[in-house]
Design an enzyme around this catalytic site. Structure first.
Site, PDB file in Angstrom:
ATOM      1  N   ALA A   1      58.137 128.371  77.763  1.00 34.00           N
ATOM      2  CA  ALA A   1      57.995 129.069  76.483  1.00 34.00           C
ATOM      3  C   ALA A   1      58.835 130.332  76.460  1.00 34.00           C
ATOM      4  O   ALA A   1      58.438 131.349  75.891  1.00 34.00           O
ATOM      5  CB  ALA A   1      56.523 129.397  76.223  1.00 34.00           C
TER       6      ALA A   1
ATOM      7  N   ARG B   1      67.838 129.724  66.146  1.00 31.45           N
ATOM      8  CA  ARG B   1      68.012 128.954  64.913  1.00 31.45           C
ATOM      9  C   ARG B   1      66.829 129.105  63.957  1.00 31.45           C
ATOM     10  O   ARG B   1      66.916 128.740  62.779  1.00 31.45           O
ATOM     11  CB  ARG B   1      68.226 127.478  65.248  1.00 31.45           C
ATOM     12  CG  ARG B   1      69.548 127.205  65.970  1.00 31.45           C
ATOM     13  CD  ARG B   1      69.591 125.800  66.536  1.00 31.45           C
ATOM     14  NE  ARG B   1      69.528 124.787  65.492  1.00 31.45           N
ATOM     15  CZ  ARG B   1      69.273 123.510  65.722  1.00 31.45           C
ATOM     16  NH1 ARG B   1      69.053 123.084  66.969  1.00 31.45           N
ATOM     17  NH2 ARG B   1      69.223 122.651  64.737  1.00 31.45           N
TER      18      ARG B   1
ATOM     19  N   TYR C   1      56.746 121.648  77.091  1.00 31.93           N
ATOM     20  CA  TYR C   1      57.546 122.621  76.354  1.00 31.93           C
ATOM     21  C   TYR C   1      56.707 123.242  75.242  1.00 31.93           C
ATOM     22  O   TYR C   1      56.007 122.531  74.510  1.00 31.93           O
ATOM     23  CB  TYR C   1      58.803 121.956  75.778  1.00 31.93           C
ATOM     24  CG  TYR C   1      59.749 121.514  76.862  1.00 31.93           C
ATOM     25  CD1 TYR C   1      60.790 122.326  77.283  1.00 31.93           C
ATOM     26  CD2 TYR C   1      59.558 120.297  77.520  1.00 31.93           C
ATOM     27  CE1 TYR C   1      61.640 121.928  78.308  1.00 31.93           C
ATOM     28  CE2 TYR C   1      60.397 119.892  78.550  1.00 31.93           C
ATOM     29  CZ  TYR C   1      61.434 120.721  78.936  1.00 31.93           C
ATOM     30  OH  TYR C   1      62.259 120.329  79.971  1.00 31.93           O
TER      31      TYR C   1
ATOM     32  N   GLY D   1      70.047 113.025  75.914  1.00 31.89           N
ATOM     33  CA  GLY D   1      70.384 112.419  77.190  1.00 31.89           C
ATOM     34  C   GLY D   1      69.798 111.022  77.276  1.00 31.89           C
ATOM     35  O   GLY D   1      68.714 110.760  76.744  1.00 31.89           O
TER      36      GLY D   1
ATOM     37  N   ASN E   1      65.798 110.881  76.784  1.00 31.96           N
ATOM     38  CA  ASN E   1      65.034 111.812  77.600  1.00 31.96           C
ATOM     39  C   ASN E   1      64.360 112.867  76.718  1.00 31.96           C
ATOM     40  O   ASN E   1      65.019 113.539  75.924  1.00 31.96           O
ATOM     41  CB  ASN E   1      65.976 112.501  78.602  1.00 31.96           C
ATOM     42  CG  ASN E   1      65.264 113.557  79.413  1.00 31.96           C
ATOM     43  OD1 ASN E   1      64.092 113.416  79.753  1.00 31.96           O
ATOM     44  ND2 ASN E   1      65.983 114.629  79.740  1.00 31.96           N
TER      45      ASN E   1
ATOM     46  N   LYS F   1      31.818 137.188  55.026  1.00 30.72           N
ATOM     47  CA  LYS F   1      32.514 137.577  56.259  1.00 30.72           C
ATOM     48  C   LYS F   1      31.503 138.070  57.281  1.00 30.72           C
ATOM     49  O   LYS F   1      30.658 138.909  56.989  1.00 30.72           O
ATOM     50  CB  LYS F   1      33.547 138.677  55.950  1.00 30.72           C
ATOM     51  CG  LYS F   1      34.449 139.077  57.118  1.00 30.72           C
ATOM     52  CD  LYS F   1      33.900 140.215  57.969  1.00 30.72           C
ATOM     53  CE  LYS F   1      33.754 141.501  57.208  1.00 30.72           C
ATOM     54  NZ  LYS F   1      33.280 142.605  58.104  1.00 30.72           N
TER      55      LYS F   1
ATOM     56  N   TYR G   1      29.984 139.376  47.290  1.00 33.96           N
ATOM     57  CA  TYR G   1      30.578 139.625  48.600  1.00 33.96           C
ATOM     58  C   TYR G   1      29.465 139.957  49.586  1.00 33.96           C
ATOM     59  O   TYR G   1      28.694 140.900  49.377  1.00 33.96           O
ATOM     60  CB  TYR G   1      31.574 140.787  48.562  1.00 33.96           C
ATOM     61  CG  TYR G   1      32.014 141.218  49.945  1.00 33.96           C
ATOM     62  CD1 TYR G   1      32.851 140.400  50.708  1.00 33.96           C
ATOM     63  CD2 TYR G   1      31.565 142.413  50.510  1.00 33.96           C
ATOM     64  CE1 TYR G   1      33.226 140.770  51.982  1.00 33.96           C
ATOM     65  CE2 TYR G   1      31.951 142.791  51.787  1.00 33.96           C
ATOM     66  CZ  TYR G   1      32.778 141.966  52.518  1.00 33.96           C
ATOM     67  OH  TYR G   1      33.155 142.326  53.790  1.00 33.96           O
TER      68      TYR G   1
ATOM     69  N   ASN H   1      17.465 134.267  47.516  1.00 38.68           N
ATOM     70  CA  ASN H   1      18.423 134.090  46.421  1.00 38.68           C
ATOM     71  C   ASN H   1      19.206 135.385  46.218  1.00 38.68           C
ATOM     72  O   ASN H   1      18.625 136.461  46.076  1.00 38.68           O
ATOM     73  CB  ASN H   1      17.689 133.737  45.124  1.00 38.68           C
ATOM     74  CG  ASN H   1      18.659 133.410  44.002  1.00 38.68           C
ATOM     75  OD1 ASN H   1      19.078 132.266  43.841  1.00 38.68           O
ATOM     76  ND2 ASN H   1      19.024 134.418  43.220  1.00 38.68           N
TER      77      ASN H   1
ATOM     78  N   TYR I   1      31.348 149.149  54.510  1.00 35.80           N
ATOM     79  CA  TYR I   1      32.397 149.958  55.141  1.00 35.80           C
ATOM     80  C   TYR I   1      32.382 151.363  54.550  1.00 35.80           C
ATOM     81  O   TYR I   1      32.445 151.540  53.324  1.00 35.80           O
ATOM     82  CB  TYR I   1      33.757 149.283  54.910  1.00 35.80           C
ATOM     83  CG  TYR I   1      34.935 149.953  55.571  1.00 35.80           C
ATOM     84  CD1 TYR I   1      34.907 150.303  56.920  1.00 35.80           C
ATOM     85  CD2 TYR I   1      36.094 150.222  54.851  1.00 35.80           C
ATOM     86  CE1 TYR I   1      35.998 150.896  57.532  1.00 35.80           C
ATOM     87  CE2 TYR I   1      37.192 150.810  55.450  1.00 35.80           C
ATOM     88  CZ  TYR I   1      37.144 151.150  56.792  1.00 35.80           C
ATOM     89  OH  TYR I   1      38.224 151.739  57.383  1.00 35.80           O
TER      90      TYR I   1
END
Length: 447
Positions: free
Chosen positions: A12, A18, A106, A141, A170, A334, A349, A360, A370
């Site tokens: 890796a 490219r 790979y 190859g 290959n 979340k 939310y 409910n 937050y």
């Protein structure tokens, strides 16, 4: 794999120029996971004694990513990219004392299958190369085989016309005994046009030592390597097509398969129904018999049997939905646990919260979790009723069987069975609305 120990080396280190990217090639995502994550996942199916990742370009980023995916994998550095043989040689210190088979994979080749990897691990030859019959052999190859197994690998540039007509190519993937690897890899040379140390040269060295060499073949689709953005897009299409087919074969209903997107680790139980335009990010498990309605985005969550989600719902990491939970449209959850039978119908939310069974949650409810620096938790008991447009300012607890009045701002704990009203008393001003609108219109006309 105690009877047949295996170690995996994943290459890796390449830059992947490219790809036209500052991100190391093996960290580009396929099915919601970095390319190297696919190699790590299939490697672990063999229960190897060791997994070693050879990093180079962007080594810090690769190390961090691999650490999250597979904390037990070891990272070695290839400071200079001098070829595949040189890369594998960097792993030798980690293989010291290991006696078994080493398989080289790979990080940019994500589709090697479990059965193919098992065939490489169990093959009796001293060295085995993974080959494939190419529809268009191109510049691959070529593998030259006989009754004695693999005779040699001929690179395209070195092949005559007869050799170029051979379709067996290959893949670069190789398996060999650790003792043979240690013996031969130090004998590789870089006396070639590229000035690199090629792993494929081990075949000729092994044959010269009288060791057995052979080929395991797989479908060409398994050997697809990713070198460009276009190839990545093609690989994503192939991955999604395969994931959809597997889901259907496993008893999942996909109402419009082409619009459902899966991640590498998505798990969905039978008799689940998935609507149109649903996206599964990493880390999603859906138990049998759930239903995901159209236009939902799910990531890092668990959905229990009988639950319904959506349409237009978003479940973020840490969302845990119990049995028969209903999460409706335009709801975001979340890092929250919803116990059995909870209903969250719409426009809500819930973050950093726990909601007890049969509660409910009214429309427009927000857990204000937050404060600008820290996240705080909201705990809502069982069978509670949260009125529409309630703001729950965390940290706060609402007890079992409690209620909040619609439009309330709840800043203190609500005892079990209590009704909390956290809003100003309504006051009506007779005729004021009419007089105010007349004044505003007059002002507008005077301009």
């Amino acid at each position: 794999m105690a009877d047949n120990p295996v170690a995996i080396v994943i290459l890796a280190a390449g830059q992947g120029s490219r790809m036209q990217s500052d991100l190391p090639k093996v960290l580009h995502r396929l099915g919601g996971a970095p390319l190297v994550g696919h190699a790590l996942a299939v490697a672990r199916t063999l229960e190897p004694e060791q997994v070693i990742v050879v990093a180079g370009h962007g080594a810090d980023q690769v190390t961090k990513a691999v650490g999250k995916i597979d904390p037990d994998a070891r990272i070695v550095l290839q400071a200079e990219q001098l070829g595949t043989g040189h890369a594998v040689r960097q792993a030798l210190p980690e293989l010291e004392g290991f006696e078994g088979k080493v398989i080289v994979l790979y990080g940019d080749t994500p589709f090697i299958g479990e059965d193919t990897l098992a065939a490489l691990a169990s093959h009796p030859s001293d060295l085995v190369v993974l080959g494939f019959e190419a529809e268009d052999p191109g510049r691959y190859g070529r593998l030259i085989v006989s009754g004695r197994g693999l005779e040699r690998i001929v690179e395209y540039k070195d092949a005559d016309s007869a050799t170029r007509d051979i379709a067996l190519c290959n893949s670069g993937v190789m398996a060999l005994e650790a003792s043979l690897l240690r013996q031969l890899i130090v004998r590789l040379t870089n006396e070639n046009a590229s000035g690199e140390y090629y792993l494929t040269d081990l075949v000729a060295l092994a044959r010269a030592e009288g060791r057995s060499t052979d080929v395991v073949t797989c479908d060409e689709s398994e050997t697809l390597g990713i070198n460009t953005r276009a190839e990545l897009a093609g690989a994503e299409a192939a991955f999604q097509d395969r994931a959809r087919r597997q889901a259907l074969e496993n008893g999942v209903t996909l109402c419009d398969p082409a619009t459902v997107w899966f991640a590498l680790d998505t798990v969905i139980g039978r008799d689940t129904v998935i609507g149109q335009n649903v996206v599964f990010g990493p880390g999603v498990t859906v138990e049998s018999g759930a239903e995901i309605l159209p236009f939902c985005h799910l990531e890092g969550c668990h959905i229990s049997s009988g639950a319904t989600v959506g349409p237009f719902a978003r479940l973020r990491p840490g969302a845990e939905l119990g049995g028969d939970v209903h999460v409706g449209n335009f709801v975001e959850i979340k890092n929250s646990v919803l116990d059995e039978g909870v209903k969250v119908g719409h426009l809500t939310y819930l973050g950093d919260a726990h909601v007890g069974e049969r509660t409910n949650i009214g429309a427009g409810t927000v857990t204000c979790n937050y404060d600008g620096v820290m996240k705080h938790r909201t705990d809502i008991g069982a069978r509670a009723f949260i009125g529409s447009d309630t703001m729950l300012v965390a940290p706060v607890r609402v007890g079992d069987d409690a209620m909040t009045g619609s439009g309330s701002v709840i800043t203190a704990d609500v005892p079990a069975g209590a009704l909390a009203l956290g809003r100003a008393r309504q006051e009506n001003k007779p005729g004021l609305a009419t007089r105010l609108m007349e004044a505003l219109r007059a002002k507008k006309e005077s301009r």
